[in-house]
Motif scaffolding. Structure first.
Motif, PDB file in Angstrom:
ATOM      1  N   PHE A  80       0.831  -1.207   0.000  1.00 22.09           N
ATOM      2  CA  PHE A  80       0.000   0.000   0.000  1.00 22.09           C
ATOM      3  C   PHE A  80       0.865   1.256   0.000  1.00 22.09           C
ATOM      4  CE2 PHE A  80      -2.217   3.357   2.346  1.00 22.09           C
ATOM      5  CZ  PHE A  80      -3.331   3.510   1.523  1.00 22.09           C
ATOM      6  N   ILE A  81       1.936   1.247   0.768  1.00 26.18           N
ATOM      7  CA  ILE A  81       2.821   2.408   0.822  1.00 26.18           C
ATOM      8  C   ILE A  81       3.394   2.708  -0.567  1.00 26.18           C
ATOM      9  CG2 ILE A  81       5.015   3.262   1.732  1.00 26.18           C
ATOM     10  CD1 ILE A  81       4.385   1.822   4.331  1.00 26.18           C
ATOM     11  N   VAL A  82       3.822   1.659  -1.273  1.00 21.52           N
ATOM     12  CA  VAL A  82       4.416   1.868  -2.593  1.00 21.52           C
ATOM     13  C   VAL A  82       3.361   2.338  -3.595  1.00 21.52           C
ATOM     14  CG1 VAL A  82       5.546   0.712  -4.523  1.00 21.52           C
ATOM     15  CG2 VAL A  82       6.268   0.212  -2.172  1.00 21.52           C
ATOM     16  N   ALA A  83       2.229   1.634  -3.649  1.00 18.98           N
ATOM     17  CA  ALA A  83       1.237   1.898  -4.687  1.00 18.98           C
ATOM     18  C   ALA A  83       0.413   3.145  -4.417  1.00 18.98           C
ATOM     19  CB  ALA A  83       0.303   0.692  -4.836  1.00 18.98           C
ATOM     20  N   HIS A  84       0.039   3.355  -3.169  1.00 18.19           N
ATOM     21  CA  HIS A  84      -0.877   4.451  -2.838  1.00 18.19           C
ATOM     22  C   HIS A  84      -0.141   5.716  -2.392  1.00 18.19           C
ATOM     23  CE1 HIS A  84      -4.463   6.495  -1.424  1.00 18.19           C
ATOM     24  NE2 HIS A  84      -3.866   6.696  -0.256  1.00 18.19           N
ATOM     25  N   VAL A  85       0.687   5.576  -1.378  1.00 19.48           N
ATOM     26  CA  VAL A  85       1.335   6.750  -0.807  1.00 19.48           C
ATOM     27  C   VAL A  85       2.279   7.411  -1.803  1.00 19.48           C
ATOM     28  CG1 VAL A  85       2.819   7.585   1.045  1.00 19.48           C
ATOM     29  CG2 VAL A  85       1.115   5.840   1.538  1.00 19.48           C
ATOM     30  N   MET A  86       3.146   6.627  -2.454  1.00 25.48           N
ATOM     31  CA  MET A  86       4.093   7.222  -3.378  1.00 25.48           C
ATOM     32  C   MET A  86       3.396   7.834  -4.601  1.00 25.48           C
ATOM     33  SD  MET A  86       6.924   7.211  -1.959  1.00 25.48           S
ATOM     34  CE  MET A  86       7.776   7.938  -3.357  1.00 25.48           C
ATOM     35  N   ALA A  87       2.341   7.170  -5.076  1.00 28.63           N
ATOM     36  CA  ALA A  87       1.590   7.736  -6.197  1.00 28.63           C
ATOM     37  C   ALA A  87       0.981   9.074  -5.811  1.00 28.63           C
ATOM     38  CB  ALA A  87       0.502   6.758  -6.646  1.00 28.63           C
ATOM     39  N   ASN A  88       0.412   9.137  -4.616  1.00 32.25           N
ATOM     40  CA  ASN A  88      -0.191  10.386  -4.157  1.00 32.25           C
ATOM     41  C   ASN A  88       0.856  11.475  -3.961  1.00 32.25           C
ATOM     42  OD1 ASN A  88      -2.924   9.809  -4.169  1.00 32.25           O
ATOM     43  ND2 ASN A  88      -2.879   8.861  -2.158  1.00 32.25           N
ATOM     44  N   LEU A  89       1.993  11.102  -3.395  1.00 28.84           N
ATOM     45  CA  LEU A  89       3.036  12.105  -3.144  1.00 28.84           C
ATOM     46  C   LEU A  89       3.551  12.694  -4.451  1.00 28.84           C
ATOM     47  CD1 LEU A  89       5.131  10.464  -0.269  1.00 28.84           C
ATOM     48  CD2 LEU A  89       3.541  12.374  -0.101  1.00 28.84           C
ATOM     49  N   LEU A  90       3.851  11.836  -5.420  1.00 29.75           N
ATOM     50  CA  LEU A  90       4.334  12.337  -6.708  1.00 29.75           C
ATOM     51  C   LEU A  90       3.242  13.130  -7.427  1.00 29.75           C
ATOM     52  CD1 LEU A  90       6.307   9.194  -7.939  1.00 29.75           C
ATOM     53  CD2 LEU A  90       7.287  11.416  -7.339  1.00 29.75           C
ATOM     54  N   GLY A  91       2.006  12.637  -7.342  1.00 35.67           N
ATOM     55  CA  GLY A  91       0.907  13.352  -7.979  1.00 35.67           C
ATOM     56  C   GLY A  91       0.676  14.718  -7.370  1.00 35.67           C
ATOM     57  N   ILE A  92       0.701  14.801  -6.049  1.00 35.19           N
ATOM     58  CA  ILE A  92       0.510  16.081  -5.368  1.00 35.19           C
ATOM     59  C   ILE A  92       1.641  17.045  -5.706  1.00 35.19           C
ATOM     60  CG2 ILE A  92       0.514  17.192  -3.087  1.00 35.19           C
ATOM     61  CD1 ILE A  92      -1.028  14.760  -2.042  1.00 35.19           C
ATOM     62  N   ALA A  93       2.875  16.522  -5.759  1.00 30.88           N
ATOM     63  CA  ALA A  93       4.011  17.379  -6.108  1.00 30.88           C
ATOM     64  C   ALA A  93       3.818  17.991  -7.494  1.00 30.88           C
ATOM     65  CB  ALA A  93       5.307  16.566  -6.057  1.00 30.88           C
ATOM     66  N   LEU A  94       3.381  17.182  -8.454  1.00 27.79           N
ATOM     67  CA  LEU A  94       3.161  17.690  -9.811  1.00 27.79           C
ATOM     68  C   LEU A  94       1.983  18.657  -9.865  1.00 27.79           C
ATOM     69  CD1 LEU A  94       3.814  14.358 -11.716  1.00 27.79           C
ATOM     70  CD2 LEU A  94       5.206  16.426 -11.868  1.00 27.79           C
ATOM     71  N   PHE A  95       0.948  18.403  -9.064  1.00 25.03           N
ATOM     72  CA  PHE A  95      -0.198  19.315  -9.037  1.00 25.03           C
ATOM     73  C   PHE A  95       0.168  20.643  -8.381  1.00 25.03           C
ATOM     74  CE2 PHE A  95      -3.465  15.654  -9.241  1.00 25.03           C
ATOM     75  CZ  PHE A  95      -3.299  15.599 -10.609  1.00 25.03           C
ATOM     76  N   PHE A  96       1.050  20.605  -7.398  1.00 29.54           N
ATOM     77  CA  PHE A  96       1.540  21.860  -6.817  1.00 29.54           C
ATOM     78  C   PHE A  96       2.206  22.712  -7.901  1.00 29.54           C
ATOM     79  CE2 PHE A  96       1.968  19.974  -2.305  1.00 29.54           C
ATOM     80  CZ  PHE A  96       0.750  20.521  -1.936  1.00 29.54           C
ATOM     81  N   LEU A  97       3.027  22.064  -8.711  1.00 32.31           N
ATOM     82  CA  LEU A  97       3.712  22.786  -9.781  1.00 32.31           C
ATOM     83  C   LEU A  97       2.712  23.288 -10.833  1.00 32.31           C
ATOM     84  CD1 LEU A  97       6.781  20.413 -10.191  1.00 32.31           C
ATOM     85  CD2 LEU A  97       6.842  22.755  -9.347  1.00 32.31           C
TER      86      LEU A  97
END
Length: 298
Positions: free
Chosen positions: A153-170
């Motif tokens: 779950f950490i790999v599939a969910h958390v990392m996807a969300n973190l990278l997605g949020i970072a790109l959405f911030f930009l």
């Protein structure tokens, strides 16, 4: 105690570097271009050459601000690592840790992409973003315990969300700068004082590229998050609100990308849609942050 000292030093350095970088980015954007045309237009070739050093004077902020931002991110990463794995005041599965990692990823992507996409001006918003999440990690304290997460779950969910949020911030930062730039152009006032903001086409392309890269990650995070919530059989107020804003984020970003491809949505409309999607994503984060005080989970 050495780790406590190291944690305090890394926090202080990150705070100093982030603040300095934010100030330099602001000065670089606010610097007027008016004096360059006025010197060149009213003088001969000799005086035009004499006016060029003022352009060189604009270089230090542009050169040092990204370096200071990178140094701040390094200090931030060291502080979060010590706070999470040594002092244990910021658990790895907490939203505080995730926000810090998301901001660090956003800074890393920005530092890599700024020259290729000509988006140096985004540092005006990315610097304060890192500063805000650094302070949030420091002052919000230790959050309530979270359900334990398995490695998959950490790999599939958390990392996807973190990278997605970072790109959405930009993407959101580029969209905000687009609206500022467009407003100045429409007013046709102080155009000569627009600083070093990128062109509208450059900002529009940056918004689209960041959304295109972040949308698959958002989709993966949404699917895995829905599956995980169903597995835990959670149905309280907090879970419902998070689901509503999470699906609203996905829908808004999907519409922005779809309408751009099918109906030529660009510019202002795409910028507003991007900011609306980022606002929904931010609402999910706010729910995570306020629930201990508001008792949303009860």
């Amino acid at each position: 105690m050495p780790e406590v000292v190291a944690s305090g030093v890394s926090f202080a350095l990150a705070l100093l570097f982030y603040s300095s970088a934010s100030a330099l980015f602001f000065l670089d954007i606010a610097r007027s271009r008016a004096r360059l045309p006025s010197a060149a237009d009213t003088a001969g070739p000799g005086r035009q050459a004499a006016a060029r050093p003022s352009a060189a004077a604009a270089l230090p902020a542009s050169r040092f601000a990204p370096r200071l931002l990178g140094a701040g991110a390094l200090g931030h990463a060291i502080y979060v690592t010590l706070a999470s794995f040594v002092a244990r005041v910021c658990p790895v599965h907490s939203v505080h840790f995730m926000l810090s990692v998301a901001s660090l990823l956003a800074i890393a992507v920005y530092l890599v992409a700024r020259r290729r996409f000509h988006i140096d001006a985004l540092g005006l918003l990315i610097g304060p973003l890192g500063l805000a999440f650094l302070l949030g990690t420091f002052f919000l304290g230790k959050p309530n315990p979270e359900p334990k997460l398995n490695p998959l779950f950490i790999v599939a969910h958390v990392m996807a969300n973190l990278l997605g949020i970072a790109l959405f911030f930009l993407a959101g930062a580029a969209a905000a700068l687009y609206l500022v730039q467009e407003k100045r152009l429409k007013r046709k006032r102080h155009i000569e004082r627009m600083g070093n903001l990128p062109a509208l086409d450059t900002l529009d392309r940056a918004v689209h590229r960041f959304l295109t890269a972040g949308f698959p990650l958002l989709t993966l995070g949404l699917v895995t998050g829905t599956t995980w919530a169903h597995h835990l059989e959670m149905g309280n107020t907090e879970e419902v609100m998070r689901a509503v804003f999470g699906y609203a984020t996905w829908l808004l970003i999907a519409l922005v990308l779809l309408l751009r491809a099918a109906a030529g949505w660009r510019g202002r409309r795409a910028a507003y849609g991007t900011i609306a999607g980022l606002a929904c994503a931010s609402a999910v984060l706010v729910i995570y942050l306020v629930r201990p005080a508001a008792g949303l989970g009860g």
